[in-house]
Design an enzyme around this catalytic site. Sequence first.
Site, PDB file in Angstrom:
ATOM      1  N   ASN A 381       0.819  -1.199   0.000  1.00 55.63           N
ATOM      2  CA  ASN A 381       0.000   0.000   0.000  1.00 55.63           C
ATOM      3  C   ASN A 381       0.862   1.262   0.000  1.00 55.63           C
ATOM      4  O   ASN A 381       1.051   1.880  -1.050  1.00 55.63           O
ATOM      5  CB  ASN A 381      -0.955  -0.019   1.195  1.00 55.63           C
ATOM      6  CG  ASN A 381      -2.057   0.996   1.070  1.00 55.63           C
ATOM      7  OD1 ASN A 381      -1.924   1.965   0.341  1.00 55.63           O
ATOM      8  ND2 ASN A 381      -3.143   0.785   1.774  1.00 55.63           N
ATOM      9  N   ASP A 382       1.432   1.608   1.140  1.00 55.63           N
ATOM     10  CA  ASP A 382       2.165   2.866   1.230  1.00 55.63           C
ATOM     11  C   ASP A 382       3.346   2.923   0.258  1.00 55.63           C
ATOM     12  O   ASP A 382       3.672   3.992  -0.251  1.00 55.63           O
ATOM     13  CB  ASP A 382       2.668   3.068   2.656  1.00 55.63           C
ATOM     14  CG  ASP A 382       1.505   3.222   3.628  1.00 55.63           C
ATOM     15  OD1 ASP A 382       0.462   3.752   3.200  1.00 55.63           O
ATOM     16  OD2 ASP A 382       1.638   2.808   4.780  1.00 55.63           O
TER      17      ASP A 382
END
Lengths: 455, 96
Positions: A381-382
């Site tokens: 994600n990040d």
Amino acid sequence: MGAVIQISYFLAAALFILGLKRMSSPVTARDGIVWAGAGMLVATVVTFFWHGMSNYLLMILAIAVGSSVAWISGKRVAMTTMPQMIALYNGMGGGAAAAIAAIELLRGTDGHSDATIGLAVVGGLIGTVSFSGSLIAFAKLQGLIKRSIVFPLQQPFNLAILGAAVVIGALLPFQESGGILVFVFFALVLAFGVLMTLPIGGADMPVVISLYNALTGLAVGLEGFVLNNAAMIIAGTVVGAAGSLLTQLMARAMNRSIASVLFGAFGHAPAAEIAGEGGALKPIDADDAGIMMAYSSKVVVVPGYGMAVAQAQHKIWELAELLEERGVRVKFAIHPVAGRMPGHMNVLLAEAGVSYDKIYDLDEINPEFPTVDVALVIGANDVVNPVARTNPQSPIYGMPILNTDQAKNVLVIKRGQGRGFSGIENALFGKSHTRMLYGDAQNMVSKLIQAVKRL
Amino acid sequence: MIEGFTALYIFMLAAFTGYEVIARVPVILHTPLMSGSNFIHGIVLVGAMVALGHAGTGLERAIGFFGVLLASMNAVGGYVVTERMLDMFKSSKGGR
């Protein structure tokens, strides 16, 4: 016997350094741990013959219990939970260093110089912080503590506790015998380790574990000075230095300073500011996604923590092999801090049998993304959030990311519509060329495999 | 035996050694290395044994026992985990 012990310790120290050196290259890494292990065995065995020792029964009992518990737990845990096991065992080492300090301090100042007692206090402080801090890190990664605990005036409060501990610690060398102050000292430091670690977010945990690893090394080295034990001094200091460097490398890979990891809780940035970027999330079903990949010429797989949680690495490799049979070029792109530790994903992919030459790091793969047909993001994600490049307000702004948004198509396998560990929206998911596959990574990859097989 | 400045020199040289050994390490080995260095500070076991061996009072014995217990977990657990991790690197190299 004294000479034999000294020679053995010398040998152990040499084996540790050589072992560590061998562990720093993939070819010799496997021998490295065996060398270091031999050093540890030699040092432990000769220590039984240290002059004037008693309590052998207790000692053997403690070693037997500790070793078997650690052996069984270490053998049984899944590869995916390795990071928290490292945190746990590291905390144990910090606790042991603190125990040595506690005994020396309780025994009082007789027979020790002020400097030695001072070193025992500092080593005890560092070891204890590492002990309670690592246990909290373990609890967080294991999911026993779900949230980052943040309260008003947290930093001043923590600093006050540390300050009180330091003041009491500074008094200890001037006490005839330790007594009650020693207990107050250790209680305060234990509390500080807990309080300091509680607000730190999950995304920063690798850096924190590495930091505690370095701290334990330093504490062991300091207690080595107190006990006049050269093997402890050398091994502890080497680990302290190596661990500090490793911590810096990790923090740099995340574009974070160590200070901001420790004192700037990640979740602080108001999420609302960043929300609303990009469009709606567009789901796709597994069959369409399978077709998309099967008819492309280049696919890059970007794994993240979600792959580790779902144990999907074997399935992903199966999918990759299947695609390669059809002539698709498959590469794996690994962000330095994907997962919970640098190298976490490499370890899992190695377990699944993915060979080295298919795995690329950030600098190698980023220029290629514009020519990639499909970027398959699995539980990351990040590390793929383009906000890190575009929005200076974002807490991850400036972190180097995998530029998956530049690929022609992006497929994202994700459990739900939640946010990443840093708690911010991912602008990649809203892009027009991004499609979402909602579900458990292992399940979803199995469906993709079936879809490709049916073609 | 190890006094004042000698101790300081040992400290400095050991610190440089640790730094240099790690300085140029590929990212893929960061986790195994962290795990390996985690094992190496398990040498604290030796100190905990000496501390327990010289413990006189009941309280000292209790703390010493605790210390040896924790230290042996650090050493053994650190070894097992590191070995498992590195084993996979070996098999992935040899397998293909």
